[in-house]
Motif scaffolding. Structure first.
Motif, PDB file in Angstrom:
ATOM      1  N   UNK A  44     -31.273  -1.681  23.175  1.00 18.66           N
ATOM      2  CA  UNK A  44     -31.510  -3.013  22.619  1.00 18.66           C
ATOM      3  C   UNK A  44     -30.473  -4.012  23.120  1.00 18.66           C
ATOM      4  N   UNK A  45     -29.222  -3.572  23.165  1.00 19.28           N
ATOM      5  CA  UNK A  45     -28.156  -4.469  23.599  1.00 19.28           C
ATOM      6  C   UNK A  45     -28.328  -4.889  25.054  1.00 19.28           C
ATOM      7  N   UNK A  46     -28.830  -3.984  25.907  1.00 17.70           N
ATOM      8  CA  UNK A  46     -29.003  -4.350  27.309  1.00 17.70           C
ATOM      9  C   UNK A  46     -30.184  -5.295  27.510  1.00 17.70           C
ATOM     10  N   UNK A  47     -31.186  -5.218  26.654  1.00 16.14           N
ATOM     11  CA  UNK A  47     -32.242  -6.239  26.684  1.00 16.14           C
ATOM     12  C   UNK A  47     -31.634  -7.602  26.351  1.00 16.14           C
ATOM     13  N   UNK A  48     -30.800  -7.621  25.308  1.00 16.06           N
ATOM     14  CA  UNK A  48     -30.126  -8.870  24.940  1.00 16.06           C
ATOM     15  C   UNK A  48     -29.182  -9.318  26.045  1.00 16.06           C
ATOM     16  N   UNK A  49     -28.524  -8.376  26.715  1.00 16.80           N
ATOM     17  CA  UNK A  49     -27.617  -8.688  27.823  1.00 16.80           C
ATOM     18  C   UNK A  49     -28.360  -9.458  28.916  1.00 16.80           C
ATOM     19  N   UNK A  50     -29.555  -9.003  29.263  1.00 19.99           N
ATOM     20  CA  UNK A  50     -30.342  -9.673  30.304  1.00 19.99           C
ATOM     21  C   UNK A  50     -30.733 -11.079  29.860  1.00 19.99           C
ATOM     22  N   UNK A  51     -31.169 -11.209  28.606  1.00 16.92           N
ATOM     23  CA  UNK A  51     -31.559 -12.528  28.092  1.00 16.92           C
ATOM     24  C   UNK A  51     -30.362 -13.480  28.094  1.00 16.92           C
ATOM     25  N   UNK A  52     -29.229 -12.995  27.638  1.00 21.09           N
ATOM     26  CA  UNK A  52     -28.013 -13.810  27.609  1.00 21.09           C
ATOM     27  C   UNK A  52     -27.603 -14.228  29.019  1.00 21.09           C
ATOM     28  N   UNK A  53     -27.747 -13.326  29.986  1.00 27.02           N
ATOM     29  CA  UNK A  53     -27.384 -13.650  31.364  1.00 27.02           C
ATOM     30  C   UNK A  53     -28.283 -14.746  31.923  1.00 27.02           C
ATOM     31  N   UNK A  54     -29.562 -14.716  31.584  1.00 24.64           N
ATOM     32  CA  UNK A  54     -30.486 -15.777  32.031  1.00 24.64           C
ATOM     33  C   UNK A  54     -30.084 -17.116  31.424  1.00 24.64           C
ATOM     34  N   UNK A  55     -29.751 -17.109  30.141  1.00 21.38           N
ATOM     35  CA  UNK A  55     -29.299 -18.345  29.494  1.00 21.38           C
ATOM     36  C   UNK A  55     -28.014 -18.846  30.150  1.00 21.38           C
ATOM     37  N   UNK A  56     -27.092 -17.913  30.418  1.00 21.22           N
ATOM     38  CA  UNK A  56     -25.832 -18.286  31.062  1.00 21.22           C
ATOM     39  C   UNK A  56     -26.068 -18.852  32.458  1.00 21.22           C
ATOM     40  N   UNK A  57     -27.066 -18.347  33.162  1.00 23.22           N
ATOM     41  CA  UNK A  57     -27.401 -18.853  34.494  1.00 23.22           C
ATOM     42  C   UNK A  57     -27.655 -20.362  34.446  1.00 23.22           C
ATOM     43  N   UNK A  58     -28.485 -20.789  33.520  1.00 24.14           N
ATOM     44  CA  UNK A  58     -28.796 -22.212  33.429  1.00 24.14           C
ATOM     45  C   UNK A  58     -27.611 -23.011  32.911  1.00 24.14           C
ATOM     46  N   UNK A  59     -26.825 -22.410  32.019  1.00 23.32           N
ATOM     47  CA  UNK A  59     -25.631 -23.101  31.534  1.00 23.32           C
ATOM     48  C   UNK A  59     -24.654 -23.359  32.670  1.00 23.32           C
ATOM     49  N   UNK A  60     -24.427 -22.351  33.508  1.00 23.18           N
ATOM     50  CA  UNK A  60     -23.520 -22.519  34.645  1.00 23.18           C
ATOM     51  C   UNK A  60     -24.102 -23.508  35.642  1.00 23.18           C
ATOM     52  N   UNK A  61     -25.400 -23.443  35.888  1.00 20.21           N
ATOM     53  CA  UNK A  61     -26.050 -24.320  36.854  1.00 20.21           C
ATOM     54  C   UNK A  61     -25.905 -25.782  36.469  1.00 20.21           C
ATOM     55  N   UNK A  62     -25.963 -26.082  35.180  1.00 21.02           N
ATOM     56  CA  UNK A  62     -25.916 -27.472  34.738  1.00 21.02           C
ATOM     57  C   UNK A  62     -24.529 -27.931  34.290  1.00 21.02           C
ATOM     58  N   UNK A  63     -23.676 -26.990  33.883  1.00 17.25           N
ATOM     59  CA  UNK A  63     -22.380 -27.400  33.323  1.00 17.25           C
ATOM     60  C   UNK A  63     -21.182 -26.764  34.019  1.00 17.25           C
ATOM     61  N   UNK A  64     -21.410 -25.776  34.883  1.00 17.67           N
ATOM     62  CA  UNK A  64     -20.377 -24.971  35.552  1.00 17.67           C
ATOM     63  C   UNK A  64     -19.585 -24.098  34.574  1.00 17.67           C
ATOM     64  N   UNK A  65     -20.046 -23.985  33.347  1.00 16.57           N
ATOM     65  CA  UNK A  65     -19.330 -23.188  32.354  1.00 16.57           C
ATOM     66  C   UNK A  65     -20.221 -22.083  31.814  1.00 16.57           C
ATOM     67  N   UNK A  66     -19.624 -20.918  31.629  1.00 14.42           N
ATOM     68  CA  UNK A  66     -20.294 -19.795  30.988  1.00 14.42           C
ATOM     69  C   UNK A  66     -19.933 -19.882  29.503  1.00 14.42           C
ATOM     70  N   UNK A  67     -20.894 -20.196  28.626  1.00 14.61           N
ATOM     71  CA  UNK A  67     -20.540 -20.354  27.204  1.00 14.61           C
ATOM     72  C   UNK A  67     -19.756 -19.156  26.682  1.00 14.61           C
ATOM     73  N   UNK A  68     -18.637 -19.436  26.070  1.00  9.32           N
ATOM     74  CA  UNK A  68     -17.728 -18.360  25.680  1.00  9.32           C
ATOM     75  C   UNK A  68     -18.372 -17.333  24.732  1.00  9.32           C
ATOM     76  N   UNK A  69     -19.170 -17.736  23.729  1.00 10.52           N
ATOM     77  CA  UNK A  69     -19.790 -16.709  22.871  1.00 10.52           C
ATOM     78  C   UNK A  69     -20.721 -15.782  23.655  1.00 10.52           C
ATOM     79  N   UNK A  70     -21.441 -16.333  24.626  1.00  7.71           N
ATOM     80  CA  UNK A  70     -22.318 -15.499  25.448  1.00  7.71           C
ATOM     81  C   UNK A  70     -21.498 -14.558  26.332  1.00  7.71           C
TER      82      UNK A  70
END
Length: 226
Positions: A44-70
């Motif tokens: 279950x955690x690795x499914x969430x890991x993949x989802x979080x990584x996708x969210x982080x991808x767009x965060x980095x693309x638009x802000x250059x920052x990896x959200x710290x909680x993620x």
């Protein structure tokens, strides 16, 4: 003129492990059974890991920052996975049951940290997880031998095979071969560096270098063995 000492490239991913002795000669036969609760939760955690990584991808693309909680969540999944791997078939190097925890556990013999990046490259986030990592994918495939998707079972990866040889040595000699331990930790270290890189947690490309031994010599705060 005295030749300067060559310092290995720095990696923000720090993977360390302590040899745990003595080890039970036969506990490894049932560790797969004892780890079933961990495997279920990690699935279950690795499914969430993949989802979080996708969210982080767009965060980095638009802000250059990896959200710290993620970042902290994904780091926690890597820590949990490394502890389970160290206890189980990727090392068989401890009899201490891994904790059900995403947090840092300095008292456990297997530890992992990743330095949080204040900024990440927008350009690299587009290519590092697939194009730049292709050579490493080939190496990791040999080390871990992921399932092939066919009906027949996949052969074990090199890491599992070496861990099996090591635990057989423990069963007959009560001693974990130190050279084999250092190699197994080095191979796991290579895999975890690659995973952190393709999960966008760092822009530092994993070195093509096998850093063996319990202490990570290629990190920002290297330590030496006593």
């Amino acid at each position: 003129m005295q030749e300067a000492t060559r310092i290995p490239p720095v990696s923000p991913v720090r993977v360390e492990a302590d040899p745990d002795e003595p080890l039970s000669r036969w506990l490894w036969l049932v560790k797969w059974l004892l780890l079933i609760p961990h495997y279920l939760l990690l699935a279950l955690l690795w499914v969430a890991f993949v989802v979080v990584t996708v969210i982080a991808f767009f965060a980095v693309l638009f802000t250059t920052r990896y959200p710290r909680p993620l970042f902290d969540f994904n780091l926690g999944v890597l820590r949990w996975s490394w502890r389970v791997s160290y206890y189980g078939a990727n090392a068989f190097a401890t009899d201490r049951y891994p904790p059900f925890s995403l947090g840092e556990r300095p008292d456990y013999p297997a530890r992992l940290t990743v330095v949080y990046p204040e900024r990440l490259s927008r350009g690299l986030v587009l290519v590092k997880w697939w194009l730049l990592a292709i050579p490493h994918y080939l190496v990791v495939g040999i080390l871990t031998a992921p399932p092939s998707g066919r009906e027949q079972a996949s052969p074990p990866g090199l890491i599992t095979l070496l861990a099996f040889f090591a635990i057989i040595a423990v069963a007959f000699t009560a001693t974990y071969p130190r050279g084999l331990f250092d190699l197994i930790i080095g191979l796991n270290r290579w895999v975890l560096r690659v995973v952190a890189y393709v999960a966008l947690m760092t822009d530092v490309h994993p070195p093509y270098r096998l850093d063996q031994g319990p202490r990570d010599p290629g990190t920002e705060n290297p330590t030496t063995l006593p």
